[in-house]
Structure formats: C-alpha cells, structure tokens
Design an enzyme around this catalytic site. Structure first.
Site, PDB file in Angstrom:
ATOM      1  N   PRO A  89      10.976  10.096   5.854  1.00  0.00           N
ATOM      2  CA  PRO A  89      10.863   8.871   5.051  1.00  0.00           C
ATOM      3  C   PRO A  89       9.456   8.674   4.502  1.00  0.00           C
ATOM      4  O   PRO A  89       9.238   7.947   3.555  1.00  0.00           O
ATOM      5  CB  PRO A  89      11.213   7.754   6.052  1.00  0.00           C
ATOM      6  CG  PRO A  89      11.800   8.414   7.225  1.00  0.00           C
ATOM      7  CD  PRO A  89      11.263   9.794   7.267  1.00  0.00           C
ATOM      8  N   GLU A 116      13.553   9.500  15.722  1.00  0.00           N
ATOM      9  CA  GLU A 116      12.420   8.881  15.016  1.00  0.00           C
ATOM     10  C   GLU A 116      11.577   9.920  14.289  1.00  0.00           C
ATOM     11  O   GLU A 116      10.501   9.621  13.802  1.00  0.00           O
ATOM     12  CB  GLU A 116      11.551   8.108  16.011  1.00  0.00           C
ATOM     13  CG  GLU A 116      12.176   6.824  16.520  1.00  0.00           C
ATOM     14  CD  GLU A 116      12.574   5.907  15.385  1.00  0.00           C
ATOM     15  OE1 GLU A 116      13.743   5.487  15.363  1.00  0.00           O
ATOM     16  OE2 GLU A 116      11.738   5.654  14.499  1.00  0.00           O
ATOM     17  N   ARG A 154      20.492  24.272  -9.098  1.00  0.00           N
ATOM     18  CA  ARG A 154      20.858  24.149 -10.524  1.00  0.00           C
ATOM     19  C   ARG A 154      19.831  24.857 -11.411  1.00  0.00           C
ATOM     20  O   ARG A 154      20.114  25.193 -12.567  1.00  0.00           O
ATOM     21  CB  ARG A 154      20.937  22.669 -10.936  1.00  0.00           C
ATOM     22  CG  ARG A 154      22.088  21.893 -10.313  1.00  0.00           C
ATOM     23  CD  ARG A 154      22.024  20.423 -10.713  1.00  0.00           C
ATOM     24  NE  ARG A 154      22.135  20.260 -12.156  1.00  0.00           N
ATOM     25  CZ  ARG A 154      23.309  20.170 -12.800  1.00  0.00           C
ATOM     26  NH1 ARG A 154      24.445  20.258 -12.124  1.00  0.00           N
ATOM     27  NH2 ARG A 154      23.346  20.013 -14.116  1.00  0.00           N
ATOM     28  N   ASP A 169      19.515  18.665 -18.671  1.00  0.00           N
ATOM     29  CA  ASP A 169      19.827  17.608 -17.702  1.00  0.00           C
ATOM     30  C   ASP A 169      18.949  16.382 -17.969  1.00  0.00           C
ATOM     31  O   ASP A 169      17.798  16.510 -18.369  1.00  0.00           O
ATOM     32  CB  ASP A 169      19.519  18.108 -16.267  1.00  0.00           C
ATOM     33  CG  ASP A 169      20.709  18.843 -15.660  1.00  0.00           C
ATOM     34  OD1 ASP A 169      20.541  19.467 -14.614  1.00  0.00           O
ATOM     35  OD2 ASP A 169      21.786  18.799 -16.271  1.00  0.00           O
TER      36      ASP A 169
HETATM   37  N1  LIG Z   1      14.286   9.561   1.938  1.00  0.00           N
HETATM   38  C1  LIG Z   1      14.535   9.514   3.294  1.00  0.00           C
HETATM   39  C2  LIG Z   1      14.344  10.533   4.226  1.00  0.00           C
HETATM   40  C3  LIG Z   1      14.726  10.013   5.430  1.00  0.00           C
HETATM   41  C4  LIG Z   1      14.678  10.685   6.738  1.00  0.00           C
HETATM   42  C5  LIG Z   1      14.283  12.024   6.822  1.00  0.00           C
HETATM   43  C6  LIG Z   1      14.170  12.635   8.046  1.00  0.00           C
HETATM   44  C7  LIG Z   1      14.462  11.921   9.201  1.00  0.00           C
HETATM   45  C8  LIG Z   1      14.419  12.217  10.557  1.00  0.00           C
HETATM   46  C9  LIG Z   1      14.819  11.092  11.259  1.00  0.00           C
HETATM   47  N2  LIG Z   1      15.117  10.130  10.353  1.00  0.00           N
HETATM   48  C10 LIG Z   1      15.585   8.787  10.720  1.00  0.00           C
HETATM   49  C11 LIG Z   1      14.459   7.840  10.662  1.00  0.00           C
HETATM   50  C12 LIG Z   1      14.610   6.684   9.957  1.00  0.00           C
HETATM   51  C13 LIG Z   1      13.562   5.745   9.930  1.00  0.00           C
HETATM   52  C14 LIG Z   1      12.386   5.971  10.617  1.00  0.00           C
HETATM   53  C15 LIG Z   1      11.273   4.934  10.620  1.00  0.00           C
HETATM   54  N3  LIG Z   1      11.337   4.112  11.850  1.00  0.00           N
HETATM   55  C16 LIG Z   1      12.521   3.228  11.790  1.00  0.00           C
HETATM   56  C17 LIG Z   1      12.594   2.324  13.004  1.00  0.00           C
HETATM   57  C18 LIG Z   1      11.334   1.495  13.139  1.00  0.00           C
HETATM   58  C19 LIG Z   1      10.119   2.420  13.186  1.00  0.00           C
HETATM   59  C20 LIG Z   1      10.096   3.318  11.937  1.00  0.00           C
HETATM   60  C21 LIG Z   1      12.228   7.144  11.315  1.00  0.00           C
HETATM   61  C22 LIG Z   1      13.274   8.104  11.324  1.00  0.00           C
HETATM   62  C23 LIG Z   1      14.908  10.594   9.094  1.00  0.00           C
HETATM   63  C24 LIG Z   1      15.012   9.966   7.873  1.00  0.00           C
HETATM   64  N4  LIG Z   1      15.136   8.741   5.261  1.00  0.00           N
HETATM   65  N5  LIG Z   1      15.005   8.455   3.947  1.00  0.00           N
END
Ligand SMILES: Nc1cc(-c2ccc3ccn(Cc4ccc(CN5CCCCC5)cc4)c3c2)n[nH]1
Length: 226
Positions: A89, A116, A154, A169
């Site tokens: 994220p 996490e 693609r 595209d």
């Molecule tokens: N574009 C995008 C890519 C991802 C993504 C990519 C890789 C992983 C690996 C695990 N997760 C889940 C996740 C979600 C939210 C958090 C933050 N956390 C939330 C609770 C309070 C503290 C902070 C951490 C891990 C992932 C999520 N989400 N969106």
C-alpha cells in the site's frame, strides 16, 4: 517475458492463468509465469512465516528470513535476476507509464505480502521497487500482482494482435483520451439504436465520430486527462 511470483497463496493464480489472453501468451511461449510459495522457505517445523510485530500493534508481520532466502533463490533460477517488485500500500502508484517502464524488463520478480506486510529488513536488504495499484486497501499483494501481470503482458510483442495493439489503449503514453463507445449486434436493443454512422461503412466519418465521442466522454468523465 518471465514473471516469478512469490506468495503465500499461489493457488490464487491458478484460475487467472487459464484466462484467455494470458493462457494464449503462455501457450505461445511469449510469457512465462512461475509461482513460488514463500512458506517453502520457512525454517521451523510448523512452517511459520509470520510473527507478532515488535512494539505491539495489530496483525502479524511476515518474517525476513524465509522471504529474503526465497527471493535470493528464485532470482538464481534464471541468468537474469530480474527486476524485483514488492506490492505494497505504501508504494509508487501504478499507472500506464509505470506499466510501460516495467514492460521493458525481460523478467519481473513480484513479491506478494499478506497480513500487515513484510519485515522492513526485507526492503532494506533486497531494495525492491515498491508498487501500489491505487489508494485503496487490499488484503494482500496477489491481486495487485495480477494487475501488474495483466497490464504488462498487453505490451509484450505478439501478445495482442496487430488490430488490438496496445499503443492505442487509453492512458498509453501520448494517448490521453478515454476510449469511444463500442457497439455490436443487434442494431436495436430495447429501443436503443446503434449510431447510424457506425453502420455506414464510411470509415473517415466513423473515425471522426469516434474521435469526438472519445473527447466528449473524456471531458465528461475525466477532464483531468485533457
Ligand atoms: N494498492 C494496494 C496494495 C495493497 C497491499 C499490497 C500488499 C499487501 C500485503 C498485505 N496487505 C494488507 C495490508 C493492508 C493495509 C495495511 C496497512 N495497515 C492497516 C491496518 C492499520 C495499520 C496499517 C497493511 C497491509 C497488502 C496490501 N493494498 N492496496
């Protein structure tokens, strides 16, 4: 082009890999997808790959040992270690320009987290490119990894036929308009007609209609692109 995906849920990719465009690209040996379960590199008898975060806080964190050792071994499976990308994220947001850059690599190694995310030392040691697919929260990196694969393939030469080639595209470099409306048979459906010009066979006029339709839709829905 070769993709290696490191994940705790390789089974998430099975159905995706039978999807037509990707399956065709694989069958035609234009693309290879190799799946690796990070859990196979866990050191303990319970095959544990995650643990509680130091300092407290919600959820679990994926341990550095199995992750780093998995990536290092996977990278040796080909003479080209590839470009390492961690889905997260907190990463740079994917867009078509990033997709075009990623498509210049012969090999992408995609690291998918869960819980996490990964212990920070995974990033400190491996120094991956960190990528997000948008400002929303997924439950893991796998869907983001599929998005990277779906967009990059693609652009692999030969994957799309000439007719549908990707350079027209939406969002491609130089093309900043949304695509025009599309119609197919029947000519009328529940009182809704296909625009007459599209039935005319007058290709210059059809092209002009489509250009105007693209501009109108872009102005209406995504004025930021103009
Ligand atoms: N574009 C995008 C890519 C991802 C993504 C990519 C890789 C992983 C690996 C695990 N997760 C889940 C996740 C979600 C939210 C958090 C933050 N956390 C939330 C609770 C309070 C503290 C902070 C951490 C891990 C992932 C999520 N989400 N969106």
């Amino acid at each position: 082009m070769r993709f290696d995906v490191l994940t705790l849920f390789p089974e998430m990719f099975s159905g995706y890999m039978t999807q037509s465009l990707l399956k065709l690209a694989i069958d035609r040996q234009l693309v290879q997808i190799h799946l690796h379960n990070i859990r196979n590199w866990s050191r303990d008898k319970h095959q544990c790959v995650d643990d509680r975060p130091f300092g407290g806080g919600p959820g679990m964190v994926i341990k550095p040992e199995p992750t780093v050792e998995a990536v290092e071994e996977v990278q040796t499976l080909d003479a080209n270690p590839g470009k390492l990308v961690m889905l997260t994220p907190q990463g740079e947001t994917l867009n078509q320009q990033v997709v075009e850059r990623l498509a210049t690599h012969k090999r992408l190694v995609l690291l998918c987290g869960r819980y996490e995310g990964f212990d920070q030392r995974v990033c400190d040691i491996l120094q991956p490119e960190e990528l997000s697919i948008g400002d929303f929260v997924l439950n893991g990196g796998e869907v983001a990894a599929m998005t990277v694969i779906d967009t990059v393939i693609r652009l692999v030469p030969g994957v799309l036929g000439d007719e549908e080639s990707s350079h027209v595209d939406s969002f491609s470099t130089g093309n900043r308009l949304l695509e025009h409306s599309q119609y197919t048979r029947p000519r009328e459906y529940r009182g809704h007609q296909v625009p007459e010009i599209l039935l005319s066979g007058d290709h210059p006029q059809i092209a002009a209609w489509r250009e105007k339709n693209s501009r109108d839709r872009t102005q209406e829905r995504r004025p930021d692109l103009l």
